[in-house]
Enzyme design. Structure first.
Site, PDB file in Angstrom:
ATOM      1  N   HIS A 171      -3.678   0.185  -3.493  1.00 30.90           N
ATOM      2  CA  HIS A 171      -2.725   1.158  -2.966  1.00 30.90           C
ATOM      3  C   HIS A 171      -1.685   0.467  -2.071  1.00 30.90           C
ATOM      4  CE1 HIS A 171      -1.666   5.270  -1.412  1.00 30.90           C
ATOM      5  NE2 HIS A 171      -1.223   4.530  -0.405  1.00 30.90           N
ATOM      6  N   GLU A 172      -2.170  -0.270  -1.091  1.00 33.24           N
ATOM      7  CA  GLU A 172      -1.240  -0.893  -0.134  1.00 33.24           C
ATOM      8  C   GLU A 172      -0.395  -1.976  -0.808  1.00 33.24           C
ATOM      9  OE1 GLU A 172      -0.783   0.731   2.404  1.00 33.24           O
ATOM     10  OE2 GLU A 172      -2.654   1.877   2.435  1.00 33.24           O
ATOM     11  N   HIS A 223       2.515  -0.383  -2.544  1.00 36.69           N
ATOM     12  CA  HIS A 223       3.648  -0.188  -1.625  1.00 36.69           C
ATOM     13  C   HIS A 223       4.401  -1.508  -1.452  1.00 36.69           C
ATOM     14  CE1 HIS A 223       3.056   3.867  -0.158  1.00 36.69           C
ATOM     15  NE2 HIS A 223       1.848   3.631   0.291  1.00 36.69           N
TER      16      HIS A 223
END
Ligand code: ZN
Length: 681
Positions: free
Chosen positions: A470-471, A474
């Site tokens: 997820h990170e 980003h």
């Protein structure tokens, strides 16, 4: 004229974390701000404004402030100490004052507007044009058009709102910490797993009690709700939690947020009215991807209609299970977590802990980088010669197929004292054009996982693997951008409700049978994740997914309706709207003393006001984007490059919906999300 502190910021070298002097931070910020003000004055003294004589030099000024402050902000989050905290809270108001001042600067607004209206505008790049359009919009939203006396009122309202939100947060925090339950009879803890007992014992010790202490902090509260066999204890803890900062429950009236919430709503509506919007929801949508308030409401209602029946079935199944297997015939809110956990154990008997040996950190990062390379042609190399804030921090460089350095990324993965909780990605430096060169972007990826112990690597749960993906999702949007205009490069200028698209999108690979072998390998034996574990993991994924969706919709609908309909003349409106929403979406029991809203920090204390729907909105986008990979192959390099070129590289330089349509070939639909969550076939 700059002291050593501000010269730490450079366009071509990496930040020198070890040389940041905390006692100089306030001076440095003051110096940057006063120089920015002086230079802005100078820039505005010309006659004909252009990108090159106004906006480009302004970008450089902003960038210097941003680069310096992002380091301080980052250290405050990952290596906090008292001196840093003081410097941080002294500088924060200085910076927000400066940004309100810029937002309301009429001369600057008129200068930017003259560029937008000039013939030159058409010659500018799409990104430059978008940056100008965004800037004009933001001036408008800061009240630049208001007459001077109204500007002052606007500023005052903004300040009052931030102090009210702060009070709301403080009350919620005080109410959370202001309730404890001391337990000396071990029987009371029946059902609690070892780690929860250890936590309760540890908390007791830390606060000067003997035996065990239960608190309302999430790890303690959730453990009781999920595991405590003692039903009265669950009821007591539930009651304390859902009445925090309200007129109900054991601390009724103490730290009560009720009036603060009304004041917040009133001031938000006043601000909206000053800017000529019908309500705050309408104002809040201006920079977002969703087109209108009716658009958001019909989106939320569409999901409600699609999932409600399934949620009812899940709730029925839970109630029947509770009655048949647990002897609970009058099912109550404090039974929900407990019965759900028992049912989950019966259906899928495995724990996240069993997965850890298969997800050692080196293997997970290898897989993550391998997938990035297959999809986007990006090679990732580690570097060990860089200056960081902690020896555990790792540093990586991203190169494209032509061998060009595209971006750099710090990984700070382990939990530590003085590091804030959770996981997040932050912008350290953005991409922009320099004289004959490019300033490459840098990102921070931060998590709170268990560090390696002895010779063994850090072992992740599958949830933690999802978090890293997820990170890093980003980070990829921030690092792979090819846009040269800082305000719309990478994650800058991306619509709030589209920000979670690249991150949630990347999580999908962690569930794919073809991708798992890349990220999972037993850290001792090297064996692959056994099929039966993978199967259990995948079927457990959608356990009670419709109930969960209804809960998210309850929050989103309450938030959005409140910000659309609030009218200070109507009594008890906050509770009334919440009750109406619950009639529509709730499938689980509710008790009349529940005051969940009094601790709803997302919308009263943070930035999610009229924006809670964004969670679901971005899930629809990310699921639908991933479904193209399901159709064309999850490692299909062409599809990967299309996502790279249309979404990741473009950042905020084009309208988020246009970019989505360019990638997907059509507007998003909710079908893929419903299928991924097992709600519809
Ligand atoms: Zn995120």
């Amino acid at each position: 004229m700059y002291d050593t502190n501000t010269t730490l910021v450079s366009q071509t070298t990496l930040p020198k974390f070890s040389q940041i002097a905390i006692d100089q931070v306030e001076n440095a910020i003051n110096e940057i701000l006063s120089d920015n003000r002086k230079q802005l004055q100078h820039l505005l003294s010309t006659q004909h404004y252009s990108w090159n004589n106004l906006l480009y030099p302004l970008e450089a000024l902003d960038d210097r402030l941003h680069q310096y402050w992002s380091l301080i902000n980052h250290l405050h989050s990952v290596a906090d100490n008292e001196a840093l905290r003081n410097a941080y809270s002294t500088c924060l108001p200085l910076i927000s004052e400066y940004s309100i001042e810029i937002g309301q600067n009429t001369a600057l607004f008129e200068a930017v507007e003259s560029i937008a209206k000039s013939e030159d505008f058409k010659q500018l790049t799409t990104a430059q044009q978008k940056a100008i359009t965004n800037a004009l919009r933001d001036f408008q939203l800061s009240g630049v058009h208001l007459p001077d006396d109204k500007k002052k009122i606007f500023k005052k309202l903004t300040r009052e709102l931030s102090s009210l939100s702060n009070q709301f947060q403080q009350n919620t925090l005080d109410a959370t910490q202001g309730w404890i339950k001391h337990i000396s009879d071990e029987e009371q803890l029946a059902g609690l797993p070892e780690h929860a007992r250890a936590l309760a014992a540890d908390t007791a010790k830390q606060r000067g009690f003997d035996r065990w202490l239960i608190t309302l902090e999430p790890p303690s509260y959730l453990a009781i709700m999920q595991y405590a066999d003692n039903r009265e204890l669950r009821e007591e803890v539930y009651t304390a939690q859902c009445t925090r900062a309200s007129d109900q429950g054991p601390n009724a009236g103490k730290w009560d947020n009720s009036q603060i919430m009304i004041d917040i709503m009133e001031k938000r509506q006043q601000i909206a009215a000053m800017l000529n919007y019908q309500n705050f929801a309408e104002l809040s949508l201006v920079p977002k991807m969703a087109e209108s308030t009716t658009h958001v409401m019909s989106f939320l209602n569409e999901l409600r209609d699609a999932g409600y029946k399934k949620a009812q079935q899940e709730a029925e199944e839970l109630k029947t299970f509770a009655a048949d297997q647990l002897g609970i015939t009058d099912f109550q809110p404090w039974d929900v977590g407990y019965a759900s956990e028992k049912l989950r154990q019966q259906l899928f008997d495995f724990s996240q802990e069993e997965l850890r040996p298969y997800f050692p950190e080196p293997q997970v990062l290898n897989g993550l980088f391998n997938i990035t390379q297959q999809l986007y042609g990006i090679k990732i190399k580690q570097r060990t010669d860089v200056d960081t804030w902690h020896p555990d921090v790792k540093f990586f460089e991203l190169y494209d197929e032509s061998g060009t350095l595209r971006g750099q990324c710090y990984f700070d993965l382990y939990a530590r004292l003085n590091k804030r909780g959770g996981a997040w990605m932050d912008d350290c430096r953005g991409r922009r054009k320099l004289d004959g060169a490019t300033q490459t972007p840098i990102a921070f990826v931060n998590c709170n996982f268990s560090p390696p112990i002895g010779e063994e690597p850090s072992l992740f749960t599958h949830e933690e693997v999802l978090t890293v993906f997820h990170e890093f999702g980003h980070a990829l949007q921030h690092l792979l951008t090819t846009v040269d205009v800082a305000d719309v490069a990478g994650i800058s200028g991306v619509a709030w409700d589209a920000v979670e698209l690249p991150s949630q999108f990347f999580e999908n690979w962690c569930w794919q049978a073809d991708a798992i072998p890349l990220i999972a390998k037993h850290y001792k034996t090297g064996e692959a994740l056994p099929d039966n574990l993978l199967q259990k993991m995948r079927s457990a994924k959608n356990f009670q997914s419709a109930i969960f969706m209804m809960r998210q919709l309850e929050f989103a609908l309450f938030d959005f309706r409140l910000h659309s309909e609030f009218d200070k003349e109507k009594p008890n409106q906050i509770q009334t709207i919440l009750d109406e929403v619950r009639q529509d979406v709730c499938v689980l029991p509710i008790v009349p003393f529940n005051r969940f809203q009094n601790g709803f920090s997302h919308i009263f204390g943070g930035g999610y006001s009229a924006g809670y729907y964004s969670y679901k909105w971005a899930e629809v986008l990310s699921s639908d984007a991933f479904s193209k990979f399901e159709e064309e192959g999850i490692f299909n390099a062409d599809t990967g490059r299309q996502f790279l070129h249309n979404i990741l590289e473009k950042g905020g330089s084009e309208d988020a919906m246009d970019l989505f349509v360019k990638f997907r070939g059509r507007k998003p639909t909710i079908d893929a999300l419903l299928r991924h969550e097992g709600i519809k076939p």
